[in-house]
Scaffold this motif. Structure first.
Motif, short mmCIF file in Angstrom:
data_model
loop_
_atom_site.label_atom_id
_atom_site.label_comp_id
_atom_site.label_asym_id
_atom_site.label_seq_id
_atom_site.Cartn_x
_atom_site.Cartn_y
_atom_site.Cartn_z
N ALA A 118 0.83 -1.21 0.00
CA ALA A 118 0.00 0.00 0.00
C ALA A 118 0.86 1.27 0.00
O ALA A 118 0.43 2.31 -0.49
CB ALA A 118 -0.92 0.01 1.22
N TYR A 119 2.08 1.18 0.50
CA TYR A 119 2.92 2.37 0.68
C TYR A 119 3.20 3.08 -0.64
O TYR A 119 3.39 4.29 -0.70
CB TYR A 119 4.23 1.97 1.37
N GLU A 120 3.20 2.30 -1.73
CA GLU A 120 3.48 2.87 -3.05
C GLU A 120 2.43 3.91 -3.45
O GLU A 120 2.67 4.74 -4.32
CB GLU A 120 3.58 1.76 -4.11
N TYR A 121 1.26 3.87 -2.81
CA TYR A 121 0.20 4.82 -3.16
C TYR A 121 0.37 6.19 -2.50
O TYR A 121 -0.23 7.16 -2.93
CB TYR A 121 -1.18 4.26 -2.77
N PHE A 122 1.11 6.23 -1.40
CA PHE A 122 1.19 7.51 -0.68
C PHE A 122 2.55 7.77 -0.04
O PHE A 122 2.79 8.87 0.46
CB PHE A 122 0.09 7.58 0.40
N ALA A 125 6.39 10.42 -1.20
CA ALA A 125 6.66 11.87 -1.01
C ALA A 125 7.75 12.03 0.05
O ALA A 125 7.75 11.33 1.07
CB ALA A 125 5.38 12.57 -0.56
N ASP A 126 8.64 12.99 -0.19
CA ASP A 126 9.80 13.17 0.70
C ASP A 126 9.38 13.40 2.16
O ASP A 126 10.10 13.02 3.07
CB ASP A 126 10.63 14.38 0.24
N ASN A 127 8.23 14.06 2.35
CA ASN A 127 7.85 14.43 3.72
C ASN A 127 6.98 13.38 4.42
O ASN A 127 6.59 13.58 5.57
CB ASN A 127 7.14 15.79 3.72
N TYR A 128 6.67 12.28 3.76
CA TYR A 128 5.71 11.35 4.39
C TYR A 128 6.32 10.56 5.55
O TYR A 128 5.64 10.29 6.54
CB TYR A 128 5.10 10.40 3.34
N LEU A 129 7.59 10.21 5.46
CA LEU A 129 8.20 9.41 6.54
C LEU A 129 8.10 10.16 7.88
O LEU A 129 7.80 9.55 8.92
CB LEU A 129 9.66 9.11 6.22
N HIS A 162 6.24 -4.08 -20.84
CA HIS A 162 5.27 -5.05 -20.31
C HIS A 162 4.70 -4.58 -18.97
O HIS A 162 3.60 -4.97 -18.60
CB HIS A 162 5.90 -6.45 -20.18
N ILE A 163 5.44 -3.72 -18.28
CA ILE A 163 4.96 -3.19 -16.99
C ILE A 163 4.09 -1.95 -17.25
O ILE A 163 3.00 -1.81 -16.68
CB ILE A 163 6.16 -2.86 -16.08
N LYS A 164 4.55 -1.14 -18.17
CA LYS A 164 3.81 0.09 -18.53
C LYS A 164 2.41 -0.25 -19.04
O LYS A 164 1.43 0.42 -18.71
CB LYS A 164 4.60 0.82 -19.60
N LYS A 165 2.32 -1.32 -19.83
CA LYS A 165 1.03 -1.72 -20.39
C LYS A 165 0.00 -2.01 -19.30
O LYS A 165 -1.18 -1.79 -19.47
CB LYS A 165 1.22 -3.02 -21.20
N VAL A 166 0.45 -2.53 -18.17
CA VAL A 166 -0.48 -2.95 -17.12
C VAL A 166 -0.66 -1.89 -16.04
O VAL A 166 -1.78 -1.62 -15.62
CB VAL A 166 -0.01 -4.30 -16.50
N VAL A 167 0.42 -1.26 -15.61
CA VAL A 167 0.27 -0.30 -14.49
C VAL A 167 0.59 1.14 -14.87
O VAL A 167 0.38 2.04 -14.05
CB VAL A 167 1.11 -0.71 -13.26
N GLY A 168 1.07 1.35 -16.10
CA GLY A 168 1.33 2.72 -16.55
C GLY A 168 2.37 3.43 -15.68
O GLY A 168 3.31 2.81 -15.17
N TRP A 169 2.17 4.73 -15.50
CA TRP A 169 3.16 5.53 -14.76
C TRP A 169 3.23 5.17 -13.28
O TRP A 169 4.17 5.56 -12.60
CB TRP A 169 2.86 7.03 -14.93
N GLU A 170 2.26 4.42 -12.79
CA GLU A 170 2.29 4.07 -11.36
C GLU A 170 3.55 3.28 -11.00
O GLU A 170 3.98 3.26 -9.84
CB GLU A 170 1.04 3.28 -10.96
N ALA A 171 4.17 2.66 -12.00
CA ALA A 171 5.42 1.92 -11.74
C ALA A 171 6.56 2.85 -11.32
O ALA A 171 7.58 2.39 -10.82
CB ALA A 171 5.82 1.11 -12.97
N LEU A 172 6.38 4.14 -11.50
CA LEU A 172 7.39 5.10 -11.03
C LEU A 172 7.58 5.00 -9.52
O LEU A 172 8.63 5.37 -8.98
CB LEU A 172 6.97 6.54 -11.36
N ALA A 173 6.55 4.54 -8.83
CA ALA A 173 6.62 4.43 -7.36
C ALA A 173 7.24 3.10 -6.91
O ALA A 173 7.40 2.86 -5.73
CB ALA A 173 5.22 4.56 -6.77
N GLN A 183 16.55 7.22 0.95
CA GLN A 183 15.46 8.17 1.23
C GLN A 183 15.15 8.24 2.73
O GLN A 183 14.89 9.32 3.25
CB GLN A 183 14.22 7.67 0.44
N TRP A 184 15.22 7.12 3.39
CA TRP A 184 14.90 7.09 4.83
C TRP A 184 16.12 7.49 5.68
O TRP A 184 15.99 8.25 6.62
CB TRP A 184 14.42 5.70 5.24
#
Ligand SMILES: C[S@@+](CC[C@H](N)C(=O)[O-])C[C@H]1O[C@@H](n2cnc3c(N)ncnc32)[C@H](O)[C@@H]1O
Length: 244
Positions: A118-122, A125-129, A162-173, A183-184
């Motif tokens: 679930a963390y990939e959804y939110f 962001a640099d300030n979330y931790l 093959h990843i872009k076709k299924v999840v699009g730009w969300e794979a950036l996360a 990052q941490w």
């Protein structure tokens, strides 16, 4: 249905139909059981299951580790999650409808926060931790299992087709474990105790998607992506840290 895998003795004790009925992504109990090796969960601890979905992992946390669980999720109604959790006879799990940036908890309330797929959804962001660890006691533990690519998209130059076709730009996360570690660590808010790519991640995910397809009677949306990938890029990052 039978859905067992070596290396997950605790998960193997759960009815596959129940786990599949809670499907929202790759086998959540395999992910949590693996991640829990990098955490110290003791009976009575207060644990937040963040982005808990239908509550499969919340029931597992309560039953396997004897912890008190708060299950917080945005998309799934707490009544539905409570009923899914109750089917396992897991008592005392508190289900809450909550958005990850406006959590209704007291600061420094939890001994541990876990977040499975679930963390990939939110969380990128640099300030979330800083926000989320505010809910942890000093020394409290933070554990995340999140989809990952074996190389950063930035280094690849593009999202593999093959990843872009299924999840699009969300794979950036879907960052590498090293990306998360940096990052941490740079924040000095936590000590990172684990940041690894799951060796069996792709294989587990493929086995799960095949089981979901059989259970649902339709081909799971992730199968094309996983079969094309052959483990080249897709896996999960397992991250654990303690609040300083
Ligand atoms: C792929 S599902 C995984 C659910 C569950 N952890 C599991 O593994 O079965 C992702 C979950 O993240 C939750 N989620 C996404 N964005 C969220 C947000 N902004 N705040 C709280 N939960 C969020 C969704 O409600 C969803 O249940």
């Amino acid at each position: 249905m039978e859905l067992k895998r070596d290396g997950y003795p605790r998960s193997n004790g759960y009815d596959a139909d129940w786990v599949l009925a809670g499907d929202m992504g790759p086998h959540p109990l395999w992910l949590l059981e693996d991640l829990a090796q990098d955490l110290e969960l003791r009976p009575g601890m207060r644990v937040l299951d963040l982005g808990s979905g239908k509550g499969t992992t919340s029931a597992f946390l309560a039953k396997e580790y004897g912890v008190q669980v708060w299950a917080a999720d945005l998309w799934i109604d707490p009544t539905e999650a409570t009923s899914h959790i109750a089917a396992q006879g897991a008592d005392g799990v508190v289900t809450v409808k909550a958005e990850a940036h406006t959590l209704p908890f007291a600061r420094e309330f939890f001994d541990a926060i876990v977040c499975i797929d679930a963390y990939e959804y939110f969380g990128t962001a640099d300030n979330y931790l800083s926000y989320i660890t505010g809910f942890l006691k000093l020394g409290g533990q933070f554990g995340v299992a999140t989809p990952a690519l074996r190389k950063e998209v930035r280094d690849l130059g593009s999202i593999p087709d093959h990843i872009k076709k299924v999840v699009g730009w969300e794979a950036l996360a879907w960052h590498t474990a090293d990306w998360w570690r940096f990052q941490w660590e740079i924040t000095e808010l936590v000590d990172v105790t684990a940041a690894r790519l799951q060796e069996s991640g792709w294989e587990d995910w493929l086995m799960w998607s095949r089981a979901v397809s059989e259970y649902a009677g339709t081909r799971d949306g992730s199968l094309d992506m996983l079969e094309a990938d052959q483990g080249e890029y897709l896996t999960f990052a397992m991250l654990a840290a303690r609040k300083r």
